[in-house]
Scaffold this motif. Sequence first.
Motif, mmCIF file in Angstrom:
data_model
loop_
_atom_site.group_PDB
_atom_site.id
_atom_site.type_symbol
_atom_site.label_atom_id
_atom_site.label_comp_id
_atom_site.label_asym_id
_atom_site.label_seq_id
_atom_site.Cartn_x
_atom_site.Cartn_y
_atom_site.Cartn_z
ATOM 1 N N ASN A 2 0.802 -1.226 0.000
ATOM 2 C CA ASN A 2 0.000 0.000 0.000
ATOM 3 C C ASN A 2 0.837 1.279 0.000
ATOM 4 O O ASN A 2 0.336 2.337 -0.379
ATOM 5 N N ALA A 3 2.109 1.195 0.412
ATOM 6 C CA ALA A 3 2.917 2.415 0.564
ATOM 7 C C ALA A 3 2.931 3.207 -0.732
ATOM 8 O O ALA A 3 3.074 2.640 -1.821
ATOM 9 N N GLY A 4 2.780 4.505 -0.610
ATOM 10 C CA GLY A 4 2.826 5.334 -1.810
ATOM 11 C C GLY A 4 2.922 6.802 -1.457
ATOM 12 O O GLY A 4 2.591 7.214 -0.345
ATOM 13 N N ILE A 5 3.418 7.575 -2.426
ATOM 14 C CA ILE A 5 3.529 9.028 -2.243
ATOM 15 C C ILE A 5 2.884 9.708 -3.437
ATOM 16 O O ILE A 5 2.808 9.127 -4.526
ATOM 17 N N PHE A 6 2.400 10.933 -3.221
ATOM 18 C CA PHE A 6 1.806 11.664 -4.345
ATOM 19 C C PHE A 6 2.178 13.138 -4.349
ATOM 20 O O PHE A 6 1.308 14.018 -4.270
ATOM 21 N N PRO A 7 3.493 13.422 -4.484
ATOM 22 C CA PRO A 7 3.908 14.821 -4.627
ATOM 23 C C PRO A 7 3.421 15.367 -5.970
ATOM 24 O O PRO A 7 3.220 14.594 -6.910
ATOM 25 N N SER A 8 3.238 16.673 -6.027
ATOM 26 C CA SER A 8 2.695 17.269 -7.252
ATOM 27 C C SER A 8 3.770 18.069 -7.983
ATOM 28 O O SER A 8 4.508 18.840 -7.368
ATOM 29 N N THR B 47 11.619 17.054 -12.305
ATOM 30 C CA THR B 47 12.972 16.591 -12.624
ATOM 31 C C THR B 47 12.941 15.066 -12.826
ATOM 32 O O THR B 47 11.986 14.392 -12.419
ATOM 33 N N THR B 48 13.989 14.563 -13.422
ATOM 34 C CA THR B 48 14.111 13.110 -13.574
ATOM 35 C C THR B 48 14.114 12.443 -12.200
ATOM 36 O O THR B 48 13.523 11.369 -12.011
ATOM 37 N N ALA B 49 14.751 13.105 -11.245
ATOM 38 C CA ALA B 49 14.797 12.547 -9.876
ATOM 39 C C ALA B 49 13.394 12.493 -9.265
ATOM 40 O O ALA B 49 13.035 11.509 -8.605
ATOM 41 N N ASP B 50 12.579 13.540 -9.495
ATOM 42 C CA ASP B 50 11.189 13.537 -9.000
ATOM 43 C C ASP B 50 10.445 12.324 -9.574
ATOM 44 O O ASP B 50 9.744 11.598 -8.865
ATOM 45 N N PHE B 51 10.582 12.167 -10.892
ATOM 46 C CA PHE B 51 9.866 11.082 -11.583
ATOM 47 C C PHE B 51 10.314 9.726 -11.037
ATOM 48 O O PHE B 51 9.489 8.878 -10.662
ATOM 49 N N SER C 100 1.467 13.377 -13.296
ATOM 50 C CA SER C 100 1.774 12.466 -14.417
ATOM 51 C C SER C 100 2.661 11.308 -13.945
ATOM 52 O O SER C 100 2.474 10.159 -14.374
ATOM 53 N N HIS C 101 3.637 11.597 -13.072
ATOM 54 C CA HIS C 101 4.500 10.516 -12.563
ATOM 55 C C HIS C 101 3.711 9.554 -11.678
ATOM 56 O O HIS C 101 3.824 8.332 -11.779
ATOM 57 N N TYR C 102 2.878 10.140 -10.824
ATOM 58 C CA TYR C 102 2.030 9.322 -9.936
ATOM 59 C C TYR C 102 1.078 8.451 -10.765
ATOM 60 O O TYR C 102 0.920 7.246 -10.511
ATOM 61 N N ALA C 103 0.453 9.061 -11.753
ATOM 62 C CA ALA C 103 -0.512 8.335 -12.599
ATOM 63 C C ALA C 103 0.179 7.176 -13.321
ATOM 64 O O ALA C 103 -0.374 6.068 -13.417
ATOM 65 N N ALA C 104 1.403 7.438 -13.818
ATOM 66 C CA ALA C 104 2.156 6.375 -14.497
ATOM 67 C C ALA C 104 2.455 5.237 -13.528
ATOM 68 O O ALA C 104 2.356 4.052 -13.870
ATOM 69 N N SER C 105 2.791 5.587 -12.288
ATOM 70 C CA SER C 105 3.123 4.539 -11.308
ATOM 71 C C SER C 105 1.900 3.696 -10.973
ATOM 72 O O SER C 105 1.993 2.475 -10.808
#
Length: 254
Positions: free
Chosen positions: A88-94, A101-105, A152-157
Amino acid sequence: MFESLQNKTVIVTGASRGIGLGIAKRFGQAGLNVLVVSRSLADAQAVAEGIGANASAFAADVSEESACQAMVNAAVERYGSVDVLAANAGIFPSARIEDMTTADFDHVIATNLRSSFLSTKAVLPVMKKNGFGRIVLTSSITGPITGYPGWSHYAASKAGQLGFMRTAAIELASAGITINAVMPGNILTEGLDGMGADYQAEMAASIPLRRLGSVDDIANAVLFFATREAGFITGQTLVIDGGQVLPESSAALA
Ligand code: NAP
């Protein structure tokens, strides 16, 4: 109605607050041994103490392979086995794409998607030995069905988790292991609190059932997927969103 899960063992990742806390509590009430996992040991310990003697805490960053292995080892040492994994662990920064950045993604993908793979991989040998296992991923409506600017990164994950799940379901089936996913809509958690009152009001107004979800709404579904009776369900998703994905336009909500 359902066969008791008493004395079985569940690992719940991201269980120090929010949806994971709700899942851990629900499994504790159902009589399972609960390994409460988050990066903060102190927070996980507080949750485990609240659940009772059948729960204990473990600190792990589930984006790391060695930490996932250590988490499973701890559950086996303390409780003898692992029957259920609630990943269940997850994060959702915006961040909008032009600012991301690539690091954010990579950080979001590692925390939300790679962790599904790593925790599943770590728990497999134990579940295979038992000829029984239930893995439940916490995905989202965001990504598999909907989109929201900044995620977009969260949605992809979250969409990636479902792709992983469908092939995992086929690979694990012969060992008696099922893997399914819950897809929450907007659930009132500490994480969602951070989005602010305006976001929450906007979301509640777009939900046919006219409220945000509770962590229990999700926990009950996860518990169902963990039952013996759910054993013919694998590779499937359950949207739990108060009907949020249904209206074709705001007029449809009138
Ligand atoms: P939350 O309140 O922010 O809680 C997140 C939990 O995950 C915490 O226990 C946190 O503890 C843990 N965590 C974060 N990164 C971790 C890591 N690398 N390793 C281990 N644990 C980690 O979030 P939530 O709202 O309950 O969301 C939980 C899950 O539901 C996420 O997968 C999220 O994508 C999904 N979801 C939530 C909603 C919603 O409306 N809330 C909607 C759809 C899907 P530490 O910080 O101590 O590690």
